[in-house]
Design a protein around this motif. Structure first.
Motif, PDB file in Angstrom:
ATOM      1  N   TYR A  21       0.854  -1.194   0.000  1.00  0.00           N
ATOM      2  CA  TYR A  21       0.000   0.000   0.000  1.00  0.00           C
ATOM      3  C   TYR A  21       0.889   1.244   0.000  1.00  0.00           C
ATOM      4  O   TYR A  21       1.690   1.449   0.921  1.00  0.00           O
ATOM      5  CB  TYR A  21      -0.913  -0.002   1.233  1.00  0.00           C
ATOM      6  CG  TYR A  21      -1.876   1.155   1.280  1.00  0.00           C
ATOM      7  CD1 TYR A  21      -3.102   1.087   0.634  1.00  0.00           C
ATOM      8  CD2 TYR A  21      -1.554   2.322   1.958  1.00  0.00           C
ATOM      9  CE1 TYR A  21      -3.990   2.151   0.662  1.00  0.00           C
ATOM     10  CE2 TYR A  21      -2.442   3.390   1.996  1.00  0.00           C
ATOM     11  CZ  TYR A  21      -3.653   3.296   1.342  1.00  0.00           C
ATOM     12  OH  TYR A  21      -4.534   4.344   1.370  1.00  0.00           O
ATOM     13  N   HIS A  23       0.420   5.339  -0.572  1.00  0.00           N
ATOM     14  CA  HIS A  23      -0.575   6.371  -0.803  1.00  0.00           C
ATOM     15  C   HIS A  23      -0.331   7.557   0.136  1.00  0.00           C
ATOM     16  O   HIS A  23       0.204   7.385   1.230  1.00  0.00           O
ATOM     17  CB  HIS A  23      -1.977   5.797  -0.559  1.00  0.00           C
ATOM     18  CG  HIS A  23      -3.076   6.590  -1.165  1.00  0.00           C
ATOM     19  ND1 HIS A  23      -3.309   6.636  -2.510  1.00  0.00           N
ATOM     20  CD2 HIS A  23      -4.005   7.383  -0.594  1.00  0.00           C
ATOM     21  CE1 HIS A  23      -4.348   7.417  -2.745  1.00  0.00           C
ATOM     22  NE2 HIS A  23      -4.785   7.893  -1.598  1.00  0.00           N
ATOM     23  N   SER A  52      -6.441   2.890   4.206  1.00  0.00           N
ATOM     24  CA  SER A  52      -7.190   2.543   3.003  1.00  0.00           C
ATOM     25  C   SER A  52      -7.974   3.785   2.604  1.00  0.00           C
ATOM     26  O   SER A  52      -8.013   4.770   3.345  1.00  0.00           O
ATOM     27  CB  SER A  52      -8.145   1.375   3.253  1.00  0.00           C
ATOM     28  OG  SER A  52      -9.257   1.802   4.009  1.00  0.00           O
TER      29      SER A  52
END
Length: 181
Positions: A21, A23, A52
């Protein structure tokens, strides 16, 4: 007159090699007058470890029936419920019944092993519960990185977290006390 919450603007850059992940997140969070800088940073660590597109901070300390951090589906089902501190069994039972996954981020130094010893057996029945212990020195160091406008970089690999900002960096080694079955 009651003291008001302090508002922080935060940019999180997350590189989580364990989950693949990568981001950036722009957050605005309120620090309750009773909340320490260190506790707020534990909340941000939990966000980074579970980041998320749908993870969000709730009204938290102001609302009794919600976690402080959660992830919900489009149909309003709770996928992830995140708690902080040394919660009691009754509260975690409620969370475990309402959410697909529950995580508790315990901190507090020498009090954590005592609390864990008293609660470990009761927590075993919750198949969807994960309990973390964040070491006291690392919690304290995270608290020293607080400023009103923070730019934080979280690099996560092999269960270790490197947290960096313009005020310094901290290596965090969260200990998993209980994993979900």
């Amino acid at each position: 007159m009651a003291p008001k919450a302090t508002v922080y603007k935060i940019t999180l850059q997350i590189a989580d090699m364990d989950r693949g992940y990568y981001h950036d997140h722009q957050l605005t969070i309120a620090q309750h007058p009773s909340e320490t800088d260190s506790r707020m940073m534990v909340r941000l660590l939990a966000f980074a470890l579970n980041a998320s597109e749908t993870l969000e901070f709730s009204k938290g300390l102001c609302v009794e029936d919600e976690p402080e951090l959660w992830q919900k589906t489009l149909s309003d089902e709770i996928e992830l419920w995140v708690e902080f501190g040394q919660s009691d069994e009754k509260w975690l039972r409620k969370a475990s019944g309402r959410a697909k996954q529950v995580q508790l981020f315990a901190y507090g130094g020498r009090a954590v092993p005592i609390w864990w010893q008293q609660n470990e057996k009761a927590f075993e029945r919750y198949k969807n519960l994960k309990v973390w212990n964040i070491p006291e020195d690392e919690v304290k160091q995270m608290g020293e990185l607080v400023s009103r406008n923070m730019q934080l970089q979280y690099n996560i690999s092999d269960g270790e977290v490197w947290l960096s900002s313009d005020l310094g960096s901290v290596q965090i080694n969260p200990e998993v006390l209980k994993s979900p079955h």
